[in-house]
Scaffold this active site. Structure first.
Site, mmCIF file in Angstrom:
data_model
loop_
_atom_site.group_PDB
_atom_site.id
_atom_site.type_symbol
_atom_site.label_atom_id
_atom_site.label_comp_id
_atom_site.label_asym_id
_atom_site.label_seq_id
_atom_site.Cartn_x
_atom_site.Cartn_y
_atom_site.Cartn_z
ATOM 1 N N LYS A 200 43.896 41.672 23.115
ATOM 2 C CA LYS A 200 45.007 41.147 23.910
ATOM 3 C C LYS A 200 44.462 40.246 25.011
ATOM 4 C CE LYS A 200 47.154 42.404 27.590
ATOM 5 N NZ LYS A 200 47.421 41.103 28.243
ATOM 6 N N GLY A 252 38.410 43.143 33.697
ATOM 7 C CA GLY A 252 39.459 42.794 34.638
ATOM 8 C C GLY A 252 39.199 43.442 35.981
ATOM 9 N N SER A 253 40.276 43.701 36.704
ATOM 10 C CA SER A 253 40.107 44.208 38.065
ATOM 11 C C SER A 253 39.742 45.692 38.058
ATOM 12 C CB SER A 253 41.398 44.012 38.858
ATOM 13 O OG SER A 253 42.387 44.893 38.373
ATOM 14 N N THR A 254 39.065 46.129 39.131
ATOM 15 C CA THR A 254 38.713 47.537 39.277
ATOM 16 C C THR A 254 39.977 48.389 39.351
ATOM 17 O OG1 THR A 254 36.575 47.085 40.282
ATOM 18 C CG2 THR A 254 37.589 49.186 40.832
ATOM 19 N N GLU A 255 41.022 47.843 39.986
ATOM 20 C CA GLU A 255 42.287 48.555 40.112
ATOM 21 C C GLU A 255 42.865 48.916 38.733
ATOM 22 O OE1 GLU A 255 45.041 46.010 42.055
ATOM 23 O OE2 GLU A 255 46.605 47.530 42.196
ATOM 24 N N GLY A 257 41.225 48.772 35.888
ATOM 25 C CA GLY A 257 40.208 49.561 35.192
ATOM 26 C C GLY A 257 40.367 51.048 35.466
ATOM 27 N N GLU A 274 34.360 46.298 32.356
ATOM 28 C CA GLU A 274 33.659 45.287 33.161
ATOM 29 C C GLU A 274 34.625 44.916 34.273
ATOM 30 O OE1 GLU A 274 30.668 44.360 32.876
ATOM 31 O OE2 GLU A 274 30.105 44.847 30.818
ATOM 32 N N CYS A 308 33.834 37.403 38.209
ATOM 33 C CA CYS A 308 33.656 38.779 38.689
ATOM 34 C C CYS A 308 32.313 38.951 39.392
ATOM 35 C CB CYS A 308 33.799 39.762 37.544
ATOM 36 S SG CYS A 308 32.830 39.335 36.098
ATOM 37 N N GLU A 406 37.408 42.092 46.842
ATOM 38 C CA GLU A 406 37.161 40.985 45.937
ATOM 39 C C GLU A 406 38.309 39.981 46.075
ATOM 40 O OE1 GLU A 406 37.433 41.724 41.668
ATOM 41 O OE2 GLU A 406 35.731 40.392 41.390
#
Lengths: 496, 287
Positions: A200, A252-255, A257, A274, A308, A406
């Protein structure tokens, strides 16, 4: 420091007092044929979505609509996963490793043949400068498929003393900053290891992934081996939560993730992530300063800072800080922000209005907090589209939001240090751990600093270098696992 | 005290925690009784470690990490080998503890000690080899020297239920510390009596204080706090129940701890790999 900068808009005066004028040099879009409405690539066919809903994808360079994309719903996700499972239980797994490798080599070759088209389309959909999509993204995409193709019949050498097997069906969710390159990072190792895939792409940058679907069709892979579905967060969530997916790979973002990590705790799904970063770029006083300036500039302003592993924190030794900042300002004034399709453009468009607002908000907050701000006055932004000037904040406290969060935009936070220990302490003072840069002409200092930094990728006397053979991925909250190289393949196999 | 059911002249050992190289009692002053497997008589009162003990142990592990991870691999290997020597020297005490508290037969207890010794020796030998086995020099395009090396992940917490298998427990401990990680191990309930001789193995092996910290107590009371602690980098579940494992995974998301859950494994490379991070360094090549 230096002359007062010109405030007029004639593009001729940087802080250094002189700047070349450039005539427009736009890349042609003739090669690109964008369908008005795009379907889903499931089981080797282009299928309409079950919901009948579409959403727009725009060109961030001018805000104009490029195409409509299908919003894949739970049913579409289920069809894609079933197709992948069928291919995994059948056609794809029945091929010999050598034959699987041949298909992946074909994909690499077709990407090279259609590279111009892919580069132009990537720039139109993402907003990145054509020189980056042409010279970096697309060549790396082809190189990734080429590299992993060769692993397909060498998996016996992957893990010492053990045999390996594929995991099964991989659900892969990728971001908008390097759309096709992230698709390659995900698909190439998965296929080489014998898995089947449901990919996706990000909702704002799906067009090159769909073109990759066409390329996979041209390469003749068995139906269902790779499925590509478009949609936003709900589509991604449906893929993550599908019970017949064996592995999730997310960039993508840590949030997000963390949301994905939480939603897989009660399943046996394997997960690689990642995620974000707030990477430090350390410049010692014995660095090759002009090279270091170039590296700091490309470290944070490459791809509009939507990277990133961007070197978003500059740690410069106190004794050279003033000189370094002076050189940095001068270099920044010569960066050209503008039409991404122009071959002279250094910094293109921010990918979406939402991202632009987020970056502007963080900058405004930091200015309101009284942190010293710089942006080159001579930079002229286009009237239409989503653009922002490259900027930095100087003498930033470690506790400041712009030093911790970030930003994912062209904004640098500058701090100073007096000893290597202080540099290392400040560099490691972050929940992230993706990358770091070190500049020094002294080898032993480079190595001791590299050893002490808690980051998965260390660029010494360079920055933002990537290669299919080189593992990439972070410590701590920057994620789980590696992508690239032999180590990246380990994320797609079971060790027996 | 251990072995209270012996004769009056027998001097029983007080079993305490092992934190930062010292043997403190739990700061909470609490204990729980452990009974002998056979006669159900009191064997010892063990410390029921508190959240504060767990935090102290993590702090000790955190402060030991730089020193331990910068020891030479050869030195870490020698210290692990020394643990095997110490375990061999305390064989009878281990055997007695297995027999008395866990109801092992003499043979089972002897085998368990053998497996523990084997595991220490095995990972002693891996301490200076896994780097070459899993590291790499990567053939990147362009003039750069590029290499990947494994590094310790940091502070590892390990939850061991009383269904532990001694050989695997020692394998895990040895594989975790051989690469330079530091460890906080919670041994739960009746299995925890083995902590006394084990702590003495670590205390007499030239292991720096804080590298391995041992807690006894109740899993239910402590696991959430260890799984959510922001200075723990990785957490390993050994034979915990599925429900606990799922909760550990959920709490671990706070700081994206690496969670390692494995069924019975043989000693091997994978166990080292489970507790390392890979670092890739680039440097230009040129004049």
């Amino acid at each position: 420091m230096g002359k007062t900068m010109s405030t007029n808009n004639n593009k001729t005066a940087g802080e250094s007092g002189f700047q070349f004028e450039y005539d427009p040099a736009p890349e042609s879009t003739d090669m690109v044929n964008i369908k008005k409405q795009n379907k889903l690539f499931i089981n080797g066919k282009w299928m309409a979505g079950k919901s009948g809903k579409f959403f727009d994808t725009i060109n961030p360079a001018n805000g104009e609509k490029l195409a409509e994309l299908t919003e894949a719903n739970t049913e579409d996700v289920d069809r894609a996963v079933k197709a992948a499972r069928k291919a995994f239980n059948g056609a794809w797994s029945e091929l010999s490793p050598k034959q699987r490798g041949r298909y992946i080599y074909r994909i690499a070759r077709i990407i090279q043949e259609r590279s111009r088209e892919l580069a132009v389309l990537e720039t139109m959909d993402n907003g990145k400068p054509i020189k980056e999509s042409r010279d970096f993204d697309i060549p790396q995409v082809a190189a990734h498929f080429f590299y992993y193709a060769g692993w397909a019949d060498k998996l016996d050498y992957l893990f010492n003393g053990k045999s390996v097997s594929p995991i099964g069906v991989a659900g892969q969710i990728i971001p908008w900053n390097f759309p096709l390159l992230m698709a390659a990072w995900k698909i190439a190792p998965a296929l080489a290891a014998g898995n089947c895939v449901v990919l996706k792409p990000a909702e704002t940058t799906s067009l090159t992934a769909l073109l990759l679907g066409e390329i996979i069709e041209e390469a003749g892979l068995p139906p269902g081996t790779v499925n590509i579905i478009t949609g936003a967060g709900a589509t991604g969530a449906a893929l993550v939560n599908h019970p017949d997916v064996d592995k999730i790979a997310f960039t993508g973002s840590t949030e997000v993730g963390k949301i994905i990590a939480r939603s897989t705790v009660n399943s046996a799904k394997k997960l690689t992530l990642e995620l974000g970063g707030k990477s430090a770029h350390i410049v010692y006083e014995d660095a090759a300063l002009d090279q270091a300036v170039e590296s700091v500039v490309s470290g944070i302003y490459f791809n509009q800072g939507h990277v990133c592993c961007a070197g978003s924190r500059l740690l410069v030794e106190e004794s050279i800080a003033d000189l370094f900042v002076h050189k940095l300002k001068r270099r920044m004034a010569s960066l050209r922000v503008g039409d991404p399709l122009d071959k002279n453009t250094d910094i293109g468009a921010i990918n979406s209005p939402g991202e632009l607002e987020k970056i502007k908000g963080l900058i405004a907050d930091a200015i309101a907090d009284g942190i010293e701000y710089f942006e080159p006055e001579s930079t002229v932004l286009p009237q239409k589209g989503y653009y922002i000037k490259p900027s930095f904040f100087n003498n930033v406290a470690s506790s400041a939001t712009i030093c911790r969060r970030e930003i994912f935009g062209p904004v640098l936070a500058i701090q100073t240090f007096r000893t290597p220990e202080e540099a290392i302490r400040k560099a490691n003072d972050t929940p992230y751990g993706l990358a770091a840069g070190i500049w020094s002409e002294k080898g032993s200092k480079i190595h001791s600093t590299a050893q002490a930094l808690k980051a998965g990728v260390i660029w010494a006397n360079t920055y933002n270098k990537f290669d299919p053979a080189s593992p990439f991925g972070g410590y701590n909250e920057s994620g789980w696992g590696r992508e690239g190289g032999r180590h990246g393949l380990l994320s797609y196999v079971e060790v027996k | 005290m251990a072995g209270l059911n012996g004769t009056n002249t027998h001097v029983a050992k007080t079993i305490k925690l092992y934190i930062g190289g010292a043997f403190p009692r739990t700061e909470s002053g609490r204990s729980f009784p452990v009974y002998t497997a056979e006669s159900k008589k009191l064997y010892a009162h063990l410390c029921r470690a508190s959240r504060k003990d767990a935090r102290n142990a993590v702090a000790a592990a955190k402060s030991a990490i730089n020193g331990w991870s910068s020891r030479s691999a050869y030195n870490r290997g020698q210290i692990l080998y020394r643990m095997a020597e110490m375990l061999e020297g305390k064989r009878s005490e281990f055997v007695d503890t297995f027999v008395e508290t866990l109801g092992y037969s003499q043979d089972e207890a002897d085998n368990a000690v053998d497996e523990g010794i084997d595991a220490f020796v095995y990972y002693a030998g891996f301490a200076d080899k896994y780097q070459q086995v899993i590291g790499a020099v990567n053939p990147v395009s362009g003039p750069h020297h590029n290499f990947t090396t494994p590094e310790p992940v940091g502070v590892v917490a390990m939850l061991g239920s009383d269904k532990f298998h001694f050989g695997q427990l020692i394998s895990r401990i040895a594989s975790i510390v051989c690469s330079g990680n530091t460890l906080v191990l919670l041994l739960a309930e009746k299995g925890a009596a083995i902590l006394a001789p084990l702590a003495e193995v670590f205390a007499t092996s030239d292991l720096p204080g804080g590298v391995i910290n041992l807690l006894t107590g109740f899993l239910d009371e402590l696991y959430i706090h260890m799984a959510s602690h922001m200075e723990v980098d990785s957490i390993c579940c050994e034979f915990t129940e599925g429900e606990i494992t799922a909760k550990v995974k959920e709490e671990a998301v706070h700081n994206l701890k690496r969670v390692v859950v494995t069924p019975r494994i043989e000693p091997g490379l994978q166990s080292v790999l489970d507790f390392v991070e890979l670092k890739t360094v680039w440097h230009p090549v040129g004049f």
